[in-house]
Motif scaffolding. Sequence first.
Motif, PDB file in Angstrom:
ATOM      1  N   ARG A 147     -13.455  -7.651   5.072  1.00 30.83           N
ATOM      2  CA  ARG A 147     -12.449  -7.982   6.585  1.00 30.83           C
ATOM      3  C   ARG A 147     -11.132  -8.063   5.996  1.00 30.83           C
ATOM      4  N   LEU A 148     -10.810  -7.471   4.524  1.00 28.92           N
ATOM      5  CA  LEU A 148      -9.973  -8.036   4.413  1.00 28.92           C
ATOM      6  C   LEU A 148      -9.004  -6.527   3.410  1.00 28.92           C
ATOM      7  N   LEU A 149      -8.197  -5.482   4.141  1.00 28.02           N
ATOM      8  CA  LEU A 149      -7.777  -4.489   2.547  1.00 28.02           C
ATOM      9  C   LEU A 149      -6.122  -4.710   2.188  1.00 28.02           C
ATOM     10  N   VAL A 150      -5.749  -4.265   1.261  1.00 30.03           N
ATOM     11  CA  VAL A 150      -5.030  -4.536   0.840  1.00 30.03           C
ATOM     12  C   VAL A 150      -3.969  -3.528   0.286  1.00 30.03           C
ATOM     13  N   LYS A 151      -2.107  -2.834  -0.167  1.00 30.14           N
ATOM     14  CA  LYS A 151      -1.559  -1.680   0.048  1.00 30.14           C
ATOM     15  C   LYS A 151      -0.112  -1.660  -0.120  1.00 30.14           C
ATOM     16  N   GLY A 152      -0.060  -1.795  -1.192  1.00 31.67           N
ATOM     17  CA  GLY A 152       1.697  -1.424  -0.936  1.00 31.67           C
ATOM     18  C   GLY A 152       2.093   0.219  -0.781  1.00 31.67           C
ATOM     19  N   LEU A 153       3.310  -0.057   0.188  1.00 33.44           N
ATOM     20  CA  LEU A 153       3.938   1.201   0.679  1.00 33.44           C
ATOM     21  C   LEU A 153       5.633   1.233   0.358  1.00 33.44           C
ATOM     22  N   GLY A 154       5.211   0.301  -0.996  1.00 34.68           N
ATOM     23  CA  GLY A 154       6.992   0.777  -1.599  1.00 34.68           C
ATOM     24  C   GLY A 154       8.696   0.855  -0.433  1.00 34.68           C
ATOM     25  N   SER A 155       9.066   1.485  -0.269  1.00 38.05           N
ATOM     26  CA  SER A 155       9.899   1.894   0.746  1.00 38.05           C
ATOM     27  C   SER A 155       9.331   3.050   1.549  1.00 38.05           C
ATOM     28  N   ASP A 156       8.421   3.754   1.831  1.00 35.88           N
ATOM     29  CA  ASP A 156       7.715   4.417   3.184  1.00 35.88           C
ATOM     30  C   ASP A 156       7.833   4.316   4.473  1.00 35.88           C
ATOM     31  N   SER A 157       7.944   2.825   4.467  1.00 32.95           N
ATOM     32  CA  SER A 157       8.612   2.746   5.805  1.00 32.95           C
ATOM     33  C   SER A 157       9.061   1.475   6.321  1.00 32.95           C
ATOM     34  N   PRO A 158      10.296   2.387   5.947  1.00 32.68           N
ATOM     35  CA  PRO A 158      11.310   1.123   6.622  1.00 32.68           C
ATOM     36  C   PRO A 158      11.715   0.905   7.969  1.00 32.68           C
ATOM     37  N   ARG A 159      12.265  -0.280   8.114  1.00 29.06           N
ATOM     38  CA  ARG A 159      12.360  -0.909   9.331  1.00 29.06           C
ATOM     39  C   ARG A 159      13.750  -0.859   9.849  1.00 29.06           C
ATOM     40  N   ALA A 160      14.811  -0.610   8.567  1.00 27.23           N
ATOM     41  CA  ALA A 160      16.286  -0.701   9.143  1.00 27.23           C
ATOM     42  C   ALA A 160      16.301  -0.070   7.351  1.00 27.23           C
ATOM     43  N   GLY A 161      18.124   0.600   7.910  1.00 27.00           N
ATOM     44  CA  GLY A 161      18.558   1.494   6.771  1.00 27.00           C
ATOM     45  C   GLY A 161      19.251   0.736   6.144  1.00 27.00           C
ATOM     46  N   SER A 182     -13.919  -3.368  13.053  1.00 29.22           N
ATOM     47  CA  SER A 182     -14.917  -1.752  13.532  1.00 29.22           C
ATOM     48  C   SER A 182     -13.395  -0.472  13.167  1.00 29.22           C
ATOM     49  N   THR A 183     -11.864  -0.994  13.640  1.00 32.92           N
ATOM     50  CA  THR A 183     -11.243   0.339  13.241  1.00 32.92           C
ATOM     51  C   THR A 183     -10.031  -0.238  12.140  1.00 32.92           C
ATOM     52  N   LEU A 184     -10.601  -0.935  11.162  1.00 30.21           N
ATOM     53  CA  LEU A 184     -10.004  -1.353  10.096  1.00 30.21           C
ATOM     54  C   LEU A 184      -9.301  -0.423   9.436  1.00 30.21           C
ATOM     55  N   ASN A 185     -10.453   0.647   8.421  1.00 28.58           N
ATOM     56  CA  ASN A 185     -10.736   2.210   7.471  1.00 28.58           C
ATOM     57  C   ASN A 185      -9.678   2.964   8.417  1.00 28.58           C
ATOM     58  N   ALA A 186      -9.427   2.895   9.566  1.00 26.70           N
ATOM     59  CA  ALA A 186      -9.117   3.889  10.319  1.00 26.70           C
ATOM     60  C   ALA A 186      -7.582   3.811  10.097  1.00 26.70           C
ATOM     61  N   LEU A 187      -7.451   1.974  10.466  1.00 21.65           N
ATOM     62  CA  LEU A 187      -5.855   2.040   9.959  1.00 21.65           C
ATOM     63  C   LEU A 187      -5.174   1.874   8.500  1.00 21.65           C
ATOM     64  N   TYR A 188      -6.203   1.617   7.952  1.00 13.36           N
ATOM     65  CA  TYR A 188      -6.006   1.928   6.262  1.00 13.36           C
ATOM     66  C   TYR A 188      -6.062   3.143   6.100  1.00 13.36           C
ATOM     67  N   ALA A 189      -6.720   4.074   6.239  1.00 14.72           N
ATOM     68  CA  ALA A 189      -5.947   5.770   6.371  1.00 14.72           C
ATOM     69  C   ALA A 189      -4.910   5.550   6.456  1.00 14.72           C
ATOM     70  N   GLN A 190      -4.722   5.434   8.083  1.00 14.50           N
ATOM     71  CA  GLN A 190      -3.281   5.516   8.805  1.00 14.50           C
ATOM     72  C   GLN A 190      -2.325   5.746   7.656  1.00 14.50           C
ATOM     73  N   SER A 192      -2.393   5.528   4.329  1.00 15.33           N
ATOM     74  CA  SER A 192      -2.190   5.601   3.051  1.00 15.33           C
ATOM     75  C   SER A 192      -1.654   7.706   3.135  1.00 15.33           C
ATOM     76  N   GLN A 193      -1.923   7.955   4.326  1.00 13.81           N
ATOM     77  CA  GLN A 193      -0.963   9.154   4.471  1.00 13.81           C
ATOM     78  C   GLN A 193       0.239   9.460   3.158  1.00 13.81           C
ATOM     79  N   PRO A 194       0.401  10.923   3.251  1.00 15.32           N
ATOM     80  CA  PRO A 194       1.964  10.721   2.373  1.00 15.32           C
ATOM     81  C   PRO A 194       3.122  11.093   3.434  1.00 15.32           C
ATOM     82  N   ALA A 195       4.373  10.133   3.205  1.00  7.59           N
ATOM     83  CA  ALA A 195       4.515   9.853   3.882  1.00  7.59           C
ATOM     84  C   ALA A 195       5.595  10.947   3.842  1.00  7.59           C
ATOM     85  N   PRO A 196       6.741  11.093   4.969  1.00  8.99           N
ATOM     86  CA  PRO A 196       6.396  11.976   5.448  1.00  8.99           C
ATOM     87  C   PRO A 196       8.771  12.140   5.049  1.00  8.99           C
ATOM     88  N   ALA A 197       8.584  14.137   4.091  1.00  5.25           N
ATOM     89  CA  ALA A 197       9.785  13.903   3.228  1.00  5.25           C
ATOM     90  C   ALA A 197      11.217  13.027   4.329  1.00  5.25           C
TER      91      ALA A 197
END
Length: 220
Positions: A147-161, A182-190, A192-197
């Motif tokens: 019931r607990l997953l963790v991931k570091g995204l670095g600067s891939d998902s900024p919310r400001a400039g 039931s949706t935890l793994n799908a959310l994690y996979a989302q 885990s996708q490569p960041a768009p250029a």
Amino acid sequence: MFANKTLALALCLLVAGCAGSEKKPQAEPVAKPAPQVSQAWLDNYEAQLRVAIQGSHFELERRDNLLVVTAPVLGSFNPDRPHMLLPVTLGPISRVAKLVEPDKNIAVLVLGHADSSGAATLNRELSHERARAITAIFRLSGLKQDRLLVKGLGSDSPRAGNDSAEGRARNRRVEIMLTPQSTLNALYAQYSQPAPAVVPAVAQAKKASVAKAKQVVAAE
């Protein structure tokens, strides 16, 4: 002869009795589907989460069927030891963890974020370490690994400039996402996708200018 018939009859009755005493296989219980997150659940949990983080600098928001608690790095982590939580943050995080743990249908995804300063690899590692620091408190509260997953995204998902100090500070954060198990793994996979250029603004303007020039030439 009579004795043989009697013995045969007794054996038949014994076999029939044994067959009749055999347990019939029971049908396996049908697994019940996990309850979906309802508007009422979101309303109820949002109210409880606001109480849990009251008095802190944490933020709370809804994203579709998710409730997201955001811990800004500034004021949450030690400036001298960037991956270590400040004592002031332990209370609100522990209250959130204790609120979530008894509800077996809810899971948590912890995401670490950084700004774009410095090397991308180091930013990703640091964001992961910060997310793990918060995850450790959830584990101590009894939340299991399923019931607990963790991931570091670095600067891939900024919310400001990242072109201002204020924007970079907003990007340095850890998000605690509450989601149906039931949706935890799908959310994690989302996530885990490569960041768009990311195309720099200057390159975008140049590309738009070239495209406009081609349109003018074509119209002549």
